[in-house]
Design an enzyme around this catalytic site. Structure first.
Site: not given
Length: 417
Positions: A163, A231, A348
């Site tokens: 990711e 995350h 992000c």
């Protein structure tokens, strides 16, 4: 060559919607079915980039990928108008806006060949993100095309989930100097899927030619994942010699701190105790999904979303830290509510790349004038709102595609069409 940190923000795309596609992302699930505001969302992102420029930071952009992803649907034997609703929503997802998931980046001082390495993330865990990487890789190959300074890798094979930089941190005395690279992975079997696999992280470290003695693989705590830290960047962020993290972020906190202290003189852990900020408050406010940056004036700055100021435990901790002698000296608040409602804060939205800006394709570097140009395109072409009930309307797909085309033309990047 003057190396500095460049933050590449993903422009929030014209298909920004709340379909609730990301299991384990509490904000995405909570706001599923709400009416989104793509135009306001994209302009909030532009304003965040303006704030970074005002701090004296170098700023870049990534563009929205083509949506709906008609080629992906064709591979699945259907098209946008006839796909079932979840599949159509996945094809329309604007999640490439979260550039922290675009790639993992190792700056030139850390790699064996002295080039900056970037590996596109496969994002294989979530269907709506699994088809992002071809569009992302195409942009990386253009933006970082100079072979003397960059090497761009395709994604790790999808047997192992990756990711990107959302599960990767780097600590160093200065951005342009040799550092320690920290890869954070999850273990399957908990309440939510662990998206970053250990083998993917190890593969990236090998591909980037990292020194094993300066590379650490760190397990994310199951408690953090279960609380909604899908995350690592939801519970920890690093900048230069500082690691800013929640007490419950890592399974082996002592091992991580010992590794960093033994290899980086001046390493400093800024840890937020669970007794002062419960992990639930940290996650809903995105205290750690902030940009921790060092502007030219040297005052380390934490860029947090408005939700952090609105969460009493979080804002109290920030005020105490800023008033003390800690390494974070300033806090800036930005409004990215549209992104936050879908589970993505300031961190992000950006990918950090340490490089000489002069070696990057200039079409991906912005100043205030270019942001003015982008904002004009967004105001003119981005949909004002999107109701999930309208997601499969041909007219919406046409509007979204036309808006992206206008952006590509404004940036002279029509080769990405």
């Amino acid at each position: 060559m003057a190396l500095r940190e460049i933050n590449f923000d993903g422009i929030i795309g014209p298909s920004h919607n709340y379909a609730g596609l990301s299991f384990g992302n509490l904000a995405s699930t909570k706001n599923a079915g709400q009416v989104s505001q793509p135009r306001a969302a994209a302009l909030q992102g532009i304003d965040k980039m303006r704030a970074n420029l005002a701090l004296g930071l170098a700023q870049g952009i990534f563009l929205p990928n083509a949506r709906p992803n008609r080629s992906w649907l064709a591979e699945l034997g259907t098209d946008y108008e006839h796909a079932d609703a979840p599949l159509a929503a996945a094809a329309m997802s604007a999640s490439s806006m979260w550039a922290a998931n675009a790639a993992t980046v190792s700056p030139a001082p850390d790699t064996s060949d002295g080039r900056c390495h970037l590996t596109a993330a496969n994002l294989r865990t979530m269907p709506h993100r699994s088809h992002e990487w071809p569009g992302t890789l195409a942009q990386l190959k253009i933006a970082f095309a100079d072979p003397a300074h960059f090497r761009v890798h395709g994604p790790v094979p999808p047997a192992f989930g990756d990711e990107g930089a959302a599960n990767h941190m780097r600590v160093t005395s200065k951005h342009g100097e040799r550092g320690l690279e920290l890869f954070v992975y999850g273990v399957t079997g908990g309440a939510f899927p662990a998206r970053q696999h250990l083998q993917a992280s190890k593969a990236i470290a090998r591909l980037h030619g990292l020194d094993p003695d300066r590379t650490l693989f760190v397990e994310q705590s199951e408690e953090a994942i279960a609380a909604g830290a899908f995350h690592n960047d939801v519970v920890a962020v690093a900048n230069e010699n500082v690691l800013f993290a929640h007490e419950l972020a890592f399974a082996d906190r002592a091992g991580l701190v010992g590794f960093c202290e033994s290899r980086l003189p001046g390493f400093e852990l800024v840890e937020v105790p669970a007794a002062e900020v419960p992990i639930g408050d940290a996650i809903t406010s995105y205290l750690f999904n902030a940009q921790l940056v060092t502007p030219p004036d040297g005052e380390m700055t934490l860029v947090v979303p408005t939700e952090a100021r609105e969460t009493p435990t979080v804002w109290s901790w920030i005020e105490r830290h800023i008033a003390g002698n800690g390494p974070i000296r300033r806090v800036e608040v930005v409004d990215v509510r549209q992104s936050m409602a879908n589970g993505g804060g300031p961190a992000c939205l950006r990918l950090r790349v340490v490089a000489d800006p002069a070696t990057v394709d200039p079409r991906f570097i912005v100043d205030d004038a270019k942001l003015d140009k982008l904002a004009e395109v967004i105001r003119r072409t981005w949909p004002i709102d999107i109701d999930n009930a309208d997601l499969q309307k041909p007219s919406l797909a046409t509007d979204v595609e036309a808006a992206r085309t206008a952006l590509l033309e404004a940036l002279d990047l029509t080769e990405l069409a």
